[in-house]
Scaffold this active site. Structure first.
Site, PDB file in Angstrom:
ATOM      1  N   CYS A  14      -0.334   2.395   6.706  1.00 10.95           N
ATOM      2  CA  CYS A  14      -0.283   1.056   7.077  1.00 10.95           C
ATOM      3  C   CYS A  14       0.210   0.445   5.565  1.00 10.95           C
ATOM      4  CB  CYS A  14      -1.232   0.395   7.893  1.00 10.95           C
ATOM      5  SG  CYS A  14      -2.960   0.506   6.955  1.00 10.95           S
ATOM      6  N   HIS A  54      -8.876   3.648  -2.683  1.00  6.36           N
ATOM      7  CA  HIS A  54      -7.451   3.239  -2.196  1.00  6.36           C
ATOM      8  C   HIS A  54      -6.645   2.578  -3.510  1.00  6.36           C
ATOM      9  CE1 HIS A  54      -3.807   1.937  -0.234  1.00  6.36           C
ATOM     10  NE2 HIS A  54      -4.264   1.034   0.359  1.00  6.36           N
ATOM     11  N   CYS A  66       0.845  -1.292  -0.069  1.00  3.49           N
ATOM     12  CA  CYS A  66       0.079  -0.085   0.129  1.00  3.49           C
ATOM     13  C   CYS A  66       0.850   1.346  -0.127  1.00  3.49           C
ATOM     14  CB  CYS A  66      -0.990  -0.044   1.141  1.00  3.49           C
ATOM     15  SG  CYS A  66      -2.067  -1.233   1.364  1.00  3.49           S
TER      16      CYS A  66
END
Length: 403
Positions: free
Chosen positions: A389, A359, A91
């Site tokens: 994160c 996202h 991510c």
């Protein structure tokens, strides 16, 4: 050490990440190329203008495989002498691309870079690369692997977050995103995506649900309860790792978790000489970068230790930061960050986040750096930090300062 400056930051609108989404017919290659073209056009870059294009994308298979960064350069209007580097830190891939480029500039390895990333989640399914951490029993069992949604629910259980608190944060994200769009706060950064005939495909984030309220959120079933309690029974794995917990409280669902979307983002980074050569004015300097590994089961707590690290390494404290962008992978991630540092919610994700807008894994890290920069300028603040994160237990952070 040479200073690394941000000269431009832009992103595409975030598409729904489904077959009926506006961006679905565009490939990862095409969306990347359009984004690179926008950087070139907005900054009048000619010839071998930058040292490299560093491009994050997470699921590096099919159309997102084969060093997509280099393919994107060749598909764009950039000079073919500019190479490309594809990277993957899950991510945080887009952020890591920016951080890597900044540190290359700081170390004297080139004057300028384009860094960012892409993810077409509607076309290349998350997890389709068959990650070893999830599918290799010798690693998954050894490290008590659970899916990210279970990890988010472990955080909620461990730190005492309720479903209502998570839903309140989700509703606030939607409200803030709508206000930001209504007030034109993204106008400088968001580029319109057009087809080959010049007709608009998408000019705004289409995943947003501004009508969201507590009642509609309350009607949604927990998304990860079934996989936790029934089959394949990941709650038992979690309880083996954390025997002090009596049970996992499943509070996350589609409304308080990040959306699956398509999108790309880019940041133009260079030293002082780069700006002078191309007639560009720096908007901010990248003051610090950091990354860290964390517990791979609870997995998503990385923003806390990486923030502690980046502040300590640079002689700063939490009060030195005016604004925060903490990626809204799940509501509990942001709540844990605010709890750990006693940060007021008025400083965190003031224009909404991934719960509202989505996202796109490989792009989000670069997106939130751009959002942070825009908001520092709009609100006349000086120092901001972006953090995410990361799957399998990591954290990444970037501190920027206006100039």
């Amino acid at each position: 050490m040479t200073e690394a400056y941000i000269y431009d930051a832009l992103r595409t609108p975030r598409g729904k990440g489904r077959k009926d989404g506006a961006l679905h017919e565009l490939t990862s290659l095409r969306l990347s190329a359009l984004t690179l073209n926008a950087v070139k056009e907005r900054n009048n870059l000619e010839g071998h203008a930058v040292e490299d294009v560093i491009w994050g994308n997470v699921t590096q298979v099919m159309e997102q495989g084969g060093c997509l960064a280099r393919s994107a350069v060749l598909a764009s209007d950039l000079d073919e002498r500019i190479p490309g580097l594809a990277i993957n830190r899950f991510c945080a891939s887009g952020m890591e691309a920016v951080n890597l480029a900044a540190n290359q500039v700081r170390g004297g390895a080139g004057m300028g870079y384009i860094a960012g990333g892409v993810e077409m989640m509607g076309r290349v399914a998350m997890g389709s690369d068959g990650a070893a951490i999830a599918v290799d029993p010798s690693l998954a069992m050894e490290r008590y692997f659970v899916p990210q949604g279970i990890s988010a629910d472990i955080i909620a259980t461990e730190y005492g977050f309720t479903r209502d608190e998570a839903d309140k944060l989700a509703m606030q994200s939607q409200q803030r995103a709508k206000k930001a769009w209504d007030e034109g706060r993204f106008d400088r950064s968001v580029i319109e995506i057009k087809d080959q005939n010049g007709l608009s495909i998408l000019s705004h984030d289409e995943y947003m649900r501004p009508q969201t309220d507590m009642q509609s959120l309350g009607s949604l079933n927990p998304a990860f309860q079934q996989m936790g309690e029934v089959m394949p029974g990941f709650d038992k794995v979690a309880l083996m790792k954390y025997p002090h917990l009596e049970k996992i409280n499943h509070i996350h669902h589609a409304g308080n978790s990040s959306g699956i979307v398509d999108g790309a983002a880019a940041v133009l980074i260079g030293n002082k000489e780069f700006g002078e050569k191309h007639g560009l004015k720096p908007r901010a300097r990248i003051r610090a970068t950091a990354k860290i590994g964390t517990d791979p089961t609870i997995m998503l707590t990385g923003p806390v230790p990486v923030t502690e690290k980046i502040l300590a390494d640079n002689g700063m404290n939490i009060n030195d930061i005016d604004l925060f962008e903490v990626n809204e992978a799940f509501a509990a991630v942001v709540m844990r960050f605010m709890q750990a540092f006693d940060v007021d919610e008025s400083k965190v994700n003031v224009n909404g986040g991934s719960i509202a807008m989505g996202h796109p894994l490989g792009a989000t890290g670069a997106m939130i750096i751009g959002t942070l920069l825009d908001e520092l300028e709009r609100s006349d603040k000086e120092v901001g930090m972006a953090t995410l994160c990361i799957a399998s237990g990591m954290g990444a952070a970037t501190i920027i300062e206006r100039v």
